[in-house]
Scaffold this motif. Sequence first.
Motif, PDB file in Angstrom:
ATOM      1  N   VAL A 178       0.826  -1.205   0.000  1.00 28.02           N
ATOM      2  CA  VAL A 178       0.000   0.000   0.000  1.00 28.02           C
ATOM      3  C   VAL A 178       0.866   1.263   0.000  1.00 28.02           C
ATOM      4  O   VAL A 178       0.478   2.298  -0.536  1.00 28.02           O
ATOM      5  CB  VAL A 178      -0.992  -0.010   1.188  1.00 28.02           C
ATOM      6  N   LEU A 179       2.082   1.162   0.557  1.00 32.92           N
ATOM      7  CA  LEU A 179       2.988   2.305   0.549  1.00 32.92           C
ATOM      8  C   LEU A 179       3.678   2.494  -0.803  1.00 32.92           C
ATOM      9  O   LEU A 179       4.214   3.570  -1.086  1.00 32.92           O
ATOM     10  CB  LEU A 179       4.051   2.139   1.642  1.00 32.92           C
ATOM     11  N   LYS A 180       3.652   1.462  -1.644  1.00 31.63           N
ATOM     12  CA  LYS A 180       4.329   1.534  -2.937  1.00 31.63           C
ATOM     13  C   LYS A 180       3.460   2.122  -4.037  1.00 31.63           C
ATOM     14  O   LYS A 180       3.968   2.593  -5.053  1.00 31.63           O
ATOM     15  CB  LYS A 180       4.806   0.136  -3.364  1.00 31.63           C
ATOM     16  N   TYR A 181       2.154   2.120  -3.862  1.00 33.53           N
ATOM     17  CA  TYR A 181       1.273   2.619  -4.914  1.00 33.53           C
ATOM     18  C   TYR A 181       1.588   4.054  -5.345  1.00 33.53           C
ATOM     19  O   TYR A 181       1.594   4.345  -6.549  1.00 33.53           O
ATOM     20  CB  TYR A 181      -0.194   2.485  -4.505  1.00 33.53           C
ATOM     21  N   PRO A 182       1.850   4.982  -4.420  1.00 30.66           N
ATOM     22  CA  PRO A 182       2.190   6.348  -4.883  1.00 30.66           C
ATOM     23  C   PRO A 182       3.422   6.362  -5.788  1.00 30.66           C
ATOM     24  O   PRO A 182       3.460   7.136  -6.759  1.00 30.66           O
ATOM     25  CB  PRO A 182       2.450   7.110  -3.580  1.00 30.66           C
ATOM     26  N   LEU A 183       4.415   5.535  -5.511  1.00 34.39           N
ATOM     27  CA  LEU A 183       5.626   5.490  -6.325  1.00 34.39           C
ATOM     28  C   LEU A 183       5.338   4.924  -7.710  1.00 34.39           C
ATOM     29  O   LEU A 183       5.827   5.447  -8.724  1.00 34.39           O
ATOM     30  CB  LEU A 183       6.694   4.641  -5.625  1.00 34.39           C
ATOM     31  N   LEU A 184       4.540   3.860  -7.774  1.00 31.59           N
ATOM     32  CA  LEU A 184       4.202   3.254  -9.056  1.00 31.59           C
ATOM     33  C   LEU A 184       3.405   4.213  -9.936  1.00 31.59           C
ATOM     34  O   LEU A 184       3.633   4.308 -11.145  1.00 31.59           O
ATOM     35  CB  LEU A 184       3.407   1.964  -8.827  1.00 31.59           C
ATOM     36  N   LEU A 185       2.482   4.931  -9.327  1.00 36.02           N
ATOM     37  CA  LEU A 185       1.676   5.893 -10.087  1.00 36.02           C
ATOM     38  C   LEU A 185       2.506   7.115 -10.490  1.00 36.02           C
ATOM     39  O   LEU A 185       2.316   7.671 -11.572  1.00 36.02           O
ATOM     40  CB  LEU A 185       0.460   6.314  -9.266  1.00 36.02           C
ATOM     41  N   SER A 186       3.432   7.509  -9.628  1.00 35.50           N
ATOM     42  CA  SER A 186       4.310   8.643  -9.957  1.00 35.50           C
ATOM     43  C   SER A 186       5.164   8.348 -11.181  1.00 35.50           C
ATOM     44  O   SER A 186       5.416   9.231 -12.009  1.00 35.50           O
ATOM     45  CB  SER A 186       5.207   8.994  -8.771  1.00 35.50           C
ATOM     46  N   GLU A 187       5.614   7.102 -11.311  1.00 36.22           N
ATOM     47  CA  GLU A 187       6.415   6.716 -12.468  1.00 36.22           C
ATOM     48  C   GLU A 187       5.593   6.791 -13.749  1.00 36.22           C
ATOM     49  O   GLU A 187       6.093   7.208 -14.803  1.00 36.22           O
ATOM     50  CB  GLU A 187       6.982   5.307 -12.280  1.00 36.22           C
ATOM     51  N   GLN A 188       4.318   6.410 -13.672  1.00 35.17           N
ATOM     52  CA  GLN A 188       3.448   6.552 -14.838  1.00 35.17           C
ATOM     53  C   GLN A 188       3.264   8.022 -15.194  1.00 35.17           C
ATOM     54  O   GLN A 188       3.275   8.400 -16.364  1.00 35.17           O
ATOM     55  CB  GLN A 188       2.087   5.920 -14.563  1.00 35.17           C
ATOM     56  N   LEU A 189       3.088   8.843 -14.170  1.00 39.59           N
ATOM     57  CA  LEU A 189       2.891  10.274 -14.386  1.00 39.59           C
ATOM     58  C   LEU A 189       4.094  10.898 -15.087  1.00 39.59           C
ATOM     59  O   LEU A 189       3.943  11.737 -15.990  1.00 39.59           O
ATOM     60  CB  LEU A 189       2.640  10.969 -13.046  1.00 39.59           C
ATOM     61  N   LYS A 190       5.294  10.482 -14.697  1.00 41.68           N
ATOM     62  CA  LYS A 190       6.508  11.026 -15.310  1.00 41.68           C
ATOM     63  C   LYS A 190       6.575  10.722 -16.803  1.00 41.68           C
ATOM     64  O   LYS A 190       7.147  11.495 -17.577  1.00 41.68           O
ATOM     65  CB  LYS A 190       7.748  10.453 -14.622  1.00 41.68           C
ATOM     66  N   GLY A 191       5.997   9.614 -17.216  1.00 40.03           N
ATOM     67  CA  GLY A 191       6.055   9.231 -18.620  1.00 40.03           C
ATOM     68  C   GLY A 191       4.853   9.666 -19.433  1.00 40.03           C
ATOM     69  O   GLY A 191       4.796   9.420 -20.637  1.00 40.03           O
ATOM     70  N   CYS A 192       3.890  10.301 -18.780  1.00 38.21           N
ATOM     71  CA  CYS A 192       2.653  10.692 -19.471  1.00 38.21           C
ATOM     72  C   CYS A 192       2.775  12.093 -20.061  1.00 38.21           C
ATOM     73  O   CYS A 192       3.238  13.027 -19.392  1.00 38.21           O
ATOM     74  CB  CYS A 192       1.487  10.638 -18.485  1.00 38.21           C
ATOM     75  N   SER A 193       2.339  12.259 -21.300  1.00 38.56           N
ATOM     76  CA  SER A 193       2.450  13.558 -21.980  1.00 38.56           C
ATOM     77  C   SER A 193       1.088  14.160 -22.324  1.00 38.56           C
ATOM     78  O   SER A 193       1.011  15.249 -22.877  1.00 38.56           O
ATOM     79  CB  SER A 193       3.273  13.402 -23.266  1.00 38.56           C
ATOM     80  N   ILE A 194      -0.001  13.466 -22.012  1.00 32.80           N
ATOM     81  CA  ILE A 194      -1.351  13.947 -22.321  1.00 32.80           C
ATOM     82  C   ILE A 194      -1.912  14.648 -21.092  1.00 32.80           C
ATOM     83  O   ILE A 194      -2.015  14.046 -20.015  1.00 32.80           O
ATOM     84  CB  ILE A 194      -2.260  12.786 -22.758  1.00 32.80           C
ATOM     85  N   GLU A 195      -2.287  15.890 -21.242  1.00 39.38           N
ATOM     86  CA  GLU A 195      -2.634  16.732 -20.089  1.00 39.38           C
ATOM     87  C   GLU A 195      -3.788  16.170 -19.257  1.00 39.38           C
ATOM     88  O   GLU A 195      -3.708  16.142 -18.022  1.00 39.38           O
ATOM     89  CB  GLU A 195      -2.986  18.144 -20.565  1.00 39.38           C
ATOM     90  N   ALA A 196      -4.852  15.706 -19.900  1.00 38.00           N
ATOM     91  CA  ALA A 196      -6.002  15.188 -19.159  1.00 38.00           C
ATOM     92  C   ALA A 196      -5.610  13.951 -18.350  1.00 38.00           C
ATOM     93  O   ALA A 196      -6.041  13.781 -17.200  1.00 38.00           O
ATOM     94  CB  ALA A 196      -7.140  14.858 -20.120  1.00 38.00           C
ATOM     95  N   GLU A 197      -4.778  13.102 -18.935  1.00 32.80           N
ATOM     96  CA  GLU A 197      -4.329  11.898 -18.230  1.00 32.80           C
ATOM     97  C   GLU A 197      -3.373  12.259 -17.098  1.00 32.80           C
ATOM     98  O   GLU A 197      -3.355  11.598 -16.052  1.00 32.80           O
ATOM     99  CB  GLU A 197      -3.658  10.936 -19.211  1.00 32.80           C
ATOM    100  N   GLN A 198      -2.583  13.311 -17.301  1.00 33.54           N
ATOM    101  CA  GLN A 198      -1.670  13.772 -16.247  1.00 33.54           C
ATOM    102  C   GLN A 198      -2.452  14.206 -15.012  1.00 33.54           C
ATOM    103  O   GLN A 198      -2.081  13.885 -13.880  1.00 33.54           O
ATOM    104  CB  GLN A 198      -0.823  14.938 -16.756  1.00 33.54           C
ATOM    105  N   ARG A 199      -3.538  14.938 -15.247  1.00 30.33           N
ATOM    106  CA  ARG A 199      -4.355  15.416 -14.123  1.00 30.33           C
ATOM    107  C   ARG A 199      -4.934  14.249 -13.333  1.00 30.33           C
ATOM    108  O   ARG A 199      -4.939  14.258 -12.098  1.00 30.33           O
ATOM    109  CB  ARG A 199      -5.475  16.335 -14.627  1.00 30.33           C
ATOM    110  N   LEU A 200      -5.430  13.254 -14.056  1.00 29.60           N
ATOM    111  CA  LEU A 200      -6.029  12.098 -13.395  1.00 29.60           C
ATOM    112  C   LEU A 200      -4.975  11.299 -12.624  1.00 29.60           C
ATOM    113  O   LEU A 200      -5.208  10.868 -11.484  1.00 29.60           O
ATOM    114  CB  LEU A 200      -6.699  11.203 -14.440  1.00 29.60           C
ATOM    115  N   LEU A 201      -3.819  11.117 -13.222  1.00 28.60           N
ATOM    116  CA  LEU A 201      -2.737  10.411 -12.537  1.00 28.60           C
ATOM    117  C   LEU A 201      -2.275  11.178 -11.301  1.00 28.60           C
ATOM    118  O   LEU A 201      -1.999  10.580 -10.256  1.00 28.60           O
ATOM    119  CB  LEU A 201      -1.561  10.200 -13.489  1.00 28.60           C
ATOM    120  N   GLN A 202      -2.208  12.493 -11.407  1.00 28.66           N
ATOM    121  CA  GLN A 202      -1.792  13.303 -10.264  1.00 28.66           C
ATOM    122  C   GLN A 202      -2.786  13.162  -9.116  1.00 28.66           C
ATOM    123  O   GLN A 202      -2.389  13.069  -7.941  1.00 28.66           O
ATOM    124  CB  GLN A 202      -1.682  14.770 -10.674  1.00 28.66           C
TER     125      GLN A 202
END
Length: 215
Positions: A178-202
């Motif tokens: 449960v403590l690792k989920y923020p890190l896994l999602l942060s890595e996806q966010l770093k690779g995302c270039s679509i603004e709407a998807e960035q907001r949702l990932l954030q």
Amino acid sequence: SPLFQRPMEEPSVAAAAAPGAAVNRASTSNLFASLPGSMSVKQRRALEELVVTERDYVRDLQDLLTGYLSRIPEAVLGWEEKAIIFGNLDDIYDFHVEFLNELEQLVVSDPAAIPHLFLKTNLTEIYGVYCANHPRALRALTERKDDDKLQATLQECQRELGHLLPLSETLIKPVQRVLKYPLLLSEQLKGCSIEAEQRLLQQAVEATRQIAAEI
């Protein structure tokens, strides 16, 4: 808490699988074949890591339930002590079997919607119980460290599962996950270039960080 006032229920989904057996799932390459070409390599790899480690985690939970909980005779460890040591692992397992199914379906049908999984679920409730109980579980195991019959049973379970770590160190895995989920999602966010998807990932990153802080 009612958790410590009732007999442990038999693991539901877990009971059908052999201890140590991997959950049978589509291969990673087949699962990710339909990802949009516009997804960056970094985001794709981060998403693959999320799914692969989620599969591993479900298998670890299954091992704890079928390889330890259901195999330890009540004469060796009574249900009250099992409730203390294993907490609400059965609830966590059932939750994550469904969570993994939904995650894999979204990888195929709508990967951009995956952050919604983390926004719609109440991880705080299910993990709050487990994390609050975890120190008590370790104390219960420590208090029985000189019980030769229990220790022999735990060692046999560990050998049959092929685990390098003993039960006391395996029980930490839900806390770590449960403590690792923020890190896994942060890595996806770093690779995302679509603004709407960035907001949702954030939003998903912030939500899982809040969960980690609360538990």
